[in-house]
Design a protein around this motif. Structure first.
Motif, mmCIF file in Angstrom:
data_model
loop_
_atom_site.group_PDB
_atom_site.id
_atom_site.type_symbol
_atom_site.label_atom_id
_atom_site.label_comp_id
_atom_site.label_asym_id
_atom_site.label_seq_id
_atom_site.Cartn_x
_atom_site.Cartn_y
_atom_site.Cartn_z
ATOM 1 N N ILE A 257 0.838 -1.201 0.000
ATOM 2 C CA ILE A 257 0.000 0.000 0.000
ATOM 3 C C ILE A 257 0.871 1.248 0.000
ATOM 4 O O ILE A 257 0.677 2.162 -0.810
ATOM 5 N N LEU A 258 1.861 1.263 0.890
ATOM 6 C CA LEU A 258 2.752 2.435 0.973
ATOM 7 C C LEU A 258 3.456 2.679 -0.358
ATOM 8 O O LEU A 258 3.537 3.806 -0.849
ATOM 9 N N LEU A 259 3.966 1.605 -0.951
ATOM 10 C CA LEU A 259 4.691 1.704 -2.211
ATOM 11 C C LEU A 259 3.813 2.309 -3.297
ATOM 12 O O LEU A 259 4.211 3.234 -4.009
ATOM 13 N N ASN A 260 2.585 1.815 -3.395
ATOM 14 C CA ASN A 260 1.716 2.301 -4.461
ATOM 15 C C ASN A 260 1.223 3.722 -4.213
ATOM 16 O O ASN A 260 1.030 4.481 -5.155
ATOM 17 N N ILE A 261 1.057 4.065 -2.927
ATOM 18 C CA ILE A 261 0.723 5.463 -2.632
ATOM 19 C C ILE A 261 1.886 6.357 -3.049
ATOM 20 O O ILE A 261 1.701 7.409 -3.667
ATOM 21 N N MET B 103 11.376 1.524 -6.794
ATOM 22 C CA MET B 103 9.946 1.386 -6.535
ATOM 23 C C MET B 103 9.242 0.726 -7.716
ATOM 24 O O MET B 103 8.437 -0.173 -7.560
ATOM 25 N N LEU B 104 9.593 1.210 -8.938
ATOM 26 C CA LEU B 104 8.918 0.676 -10.120
ATOM 27 C C LEU B 104 9.345 -0.759 -10.410
ATOM 28 O O LEU B 104 8.626 -1.508 -11.059
ATOM 29 N N ASN B 105 10.513 -1.143 -9.937
ATOM 30 C CA ASN B 105 11.014 -2.486 -10.208
ATOM 31 C C ASN B 105 10.473 -3.506 -9.205
ATOM 32 O O ASN B 105 10.622 -4.706 -9.398
ATOM 33 N N LEU C 117 5.703 -5.588 -6.083
ATOM 34 C CA LEU C 117 4.451 -5.145 -5.462
ATOM 35 C C LEU C 117 3.823 -3.957 -6.184
ATOM 36 O O LEU C 117 2.683 -3.596 -5.916
ATOM 37 N N ALA C 118 4.581 -3.324 -7.088
ATOM 38 C CA ALA C 118 4.089 -2.104 -7.725
ATOM 39 C C ALA C 118 3.033 -2.417 -8.779
ATOM 40 O O ALA C 118 3.116 -3.419 -9.480
ATOM 41 N N LYS C 119 2.029 -1.534 -8.844
ATOM 42 C CA LYS C 119 0.967 -1.707 -9.852
ATOM 43 C C LYS C 119 1.098 -0.621 -10.923
ATOM 44 O O LYS C 119 1.734 0.404 -10.701
ATOM 45 N N PHE C 120 0.475 -0.836 -12.057
ATOM 46 C CA PHE C 120 0.463 0.134 -13.181
ATOM 47 C C PHE C 120 1.879 0.602 -13.556
ATOM 48 O O PHE C 120 2.110 1.771 -13.818
ATOM 49 N N LYS C 121 2.835 -0.330 -13.553
ATOM 50 C CA LYS C 121 4.234 0.056 -13.774
ATOM 51 C C LYS C 121 4.450 0.849 -15.054
ATOM 52 O O LYS C 121 5.091 1.891 -15.054
#
Lengths: 273, 306
Positions: A8-12, B108-110, B113-117
């Motif tokens: 959640i934190l990462l995507n925020i 972060m992008l790598n 867990l990241a979405k919509f990369k």
């Protein structure tokens, strides 16, 4: 910290960075549609009360923006066509011919990448002045007609083409130029497109050289025209935003359409350990 | 015997005709680079030892060789030292900051867990391709002390308005913030490529050994990313030394010359006041600095590889 929380934190975080990146661009578009003086009120409005295209009209009708656009287009287009041709020929020669001094010459070219372009600008200006090219398209195009980076990019790509293809064409009796035209160029299409894209966008966004070489307002490129407009119309915020939109949109559209090709150029040119 | 000779001459013929072909392919590009790049570099060097000025522009008979006078004048001009200091400020603060933001966003992008990369990657890259002039103009308004959006947002959290581009102590940091915003996407892409080149099994093995995220980052990511980092740091530094359009559009070098850069100084001396000999000397000082940093990069890269 558990996985869910991290996610959640990462995507925020990603969203916040995305908004920070987009906000100035979106605000530019929004402010360009506001009526004069509206964007300069406090608190700053986010959206126009009544969208208007008056600034775009003023820019194209009164303030020469159409002419600047055309100048930019002609210069970037010519530089792209000429340099893609010259770089591809040179890159091919460096990759596939063995001649004396080839590697030394190529390394000397690469060493030239260290020299900042600004060093050349003073003598180049004097040189073009004696040749009568100051304040002409030719003067703006000349320094971009070939590039070391472009030659490097093509060479890397052509080196991966198997020699057997070239040999086969030679046995069929093809001249060297024919080989370049019918074997190399078609195979190089992806990298040529990438290079052309890079060159066009780079030349379109170039500021310092056209600023120096174009002395008449009617010959300004968009970048130079926009910067000079800023001097005269600092207070016309909405007008300046409309000018920025006109300047940014073409390259942004090119990038969004051909992103994959553009990114490849960075990868080939960038991660070259 | 006869056949052999014939074959031999034929080989020589084709080799020489191929060499001719190679030179025909090379000559247009080499001519352009030779005449419009190499020659001007040499000419600039010569120019830097002359007193070429506005009178010489009209009549080249006025040119005189003055030895190292331009270089001496540079050293004796306070504004040059100011410009040098400003440029180093921009490079040494803005450079690492840019690289750090690029690395952070790349990590972060790598992440799995990241979405919509790909969407984020595109968005983060938009400022890179946008015209620097337009971007500088937008930010000049964002930074407006009275009705700029930045100060409005700050006022919402109780911070008094900041005179971003009008305060000599803040103008350069303001330009740095804008430069980071504009440029981080480029290096981010290079970092992402570097990250993707790190074999997954390294992380899997570390994971099995019970290594924490931080340990993995420190022991695997950082060392494996070193060559990429050296490359990115250097292209950023070299690019940032050429700071010009940002102060040209946003501050004209002010306030109190706090944003005058080396290239801006060169431009003004050379193309506004036509002191071209003096400006050429400034250009060579810039060249020397960039050369120095490039040599450091080459040494570093060699040490990283071995």
């Amino acid at each position: 910290m558990n996985k869910k929380k991290t996610q959640i934190l990462l995507n925020i975080g990603l969203l916040m960075i995305g908004l920070t990146t987009l906000a100035p661009v979106l605000w530019m578009v929004s402010a360009s549609l506001m009526s004069s003086g509206e964007a300069g009120t406090f608190p700053p409005p986010m959206l126009p009360k009544l969208p208007t295209f008056e600034h775009y009209l003023a820019l194209t009708e009164r303030l020469n923006m159409g002419r600047y656009f055309l100048n930019s287009f002609i210069i970037a287009g010519a530089v792209t066509l000429i340099s893609t041709l010259l770089n591809s020929m040179a890159g091919f020669a460096f990759a596939k011919y063995h001649f004396k001094g080839r590697d030394k010459m190529f390394n000397a070219l690469l060493a030239g990448l260290v020299v900042p372009a600004q060093v050349t600008m003073l003598p180049l200006f004097l040189m073009l002045k004696t040749m009568g090219f100051v304040n002409t398209y030719v003067g703006a195009i000349i320094p971009g007609m070939a590039s070391i980076f472009g030659i490097f990019l093509i060479r890397q790509f052509v080196m991966a083409i198997p020699d057997s293809l070239i040999e086969a064409a030679r046995i069929d009796g093809g001249s060297e130029f024919r080989i370049y035209r019918t074997v190399i160029l078609p195979l190089c299409r992806p990298i040529l497109f990438t290079l052309a894209l890079f060159t066009f966008m780079g030349t379109w966004n170039d500021f310092m050289w056209p600023l120096i070489i174009m002395t008449d307002q009617s010959n300004y490129t968009l970048q130079v025209g926009l910067a000079s407009l800023m001097g005269e119309h600092t207070l016309d915020l909405e007008l300046m935003m409309a000018g920025s939109v006109i300047t940014i949109i073409p390259v942004l559209a090119l990038f969004l359409l051909f992103q994959r090709h553009y990114v490849r150029g960075i990868m080939v040119g960038g991660v070259k350990e | 015997m006869k056949l052999e000779t014939q074959h031999f001459t034929q080989t020589i013929m084709t080799t020489s005709s191929r060499t001719t072909a190679a030179w025909i392919f090379l000559s247009p590009a080499l001519a352009v680079i030779g005449i419009f790049f190499v020659l001007p570099v040499l000419a600039a060097f010569t120019l830097s030892f002359t007193d070429f000025d506005i009178y010489a522009l009209g009549n080249w008979d006025y040119i005189r060789f003055v030895g190292f006078q331009n270089y001496i004048r540079i050293v004796e001009t306070p504004l040059f030292w100011k410009a040098l200091k400003n440029t180093f400020y921009f490079v040494l603060v803005g450079g690492p900051l840019s690289v750090a933001v690029s690395l952070g966003t790349a990590l972060m992008l790598n992440s799995k867990l990241a979405k919509f990369k790909s969407l984020y990657r595109t968005i983060y890259f938009l400022p890179v391709v946008s015209s620097l002039i337009a971007v500088a103009i937008i930010w000049r308004y964002l930074y407006h002390p009275a009705h700029g959006i930045l100060n409005y947002l700050l006022s919402q959290i109780g911070i008094a308005p900041i005179d971003w581009l009008g305060d000599p102590d803040i103008a350069m940091p303001a330009i740095i913030i804008m430069a980071v915003w504009k440029n981080f996407g480029y290096n981010m892409l290079i970092f992402i490529a570097g990250l993707q080149n790190i074999p997954d099994d390294l992380y899997e093995a570390a994971h099995l050994d019970g290594a924490s995220w931080w340990q993995q980052f420190k022991e695997i990511t950082i060392p494996m990313l070193k060559p990429t980092t050296v490359f990115v740091v250097m292209i950023t530094i070299i690019g940032y030394f050429q700071l010009f359009a940002e102060p040209y559009v946003m501050t004209q070098g002010g306030p109190l010359n706090s944003t005058t850069s080396i290239v801006l100084l060169m431009y003004e001396q050379g193309f506004r006041w036509w002191s071209m000999g003096y400006a050429a000397a400034i250009a060579f000082v810039l060249f020397a600095i960039i050369l120095f940093f490039t040599v450091i990069q080459m040494v570093l890269q060699r040490s990283v590889r071995h």
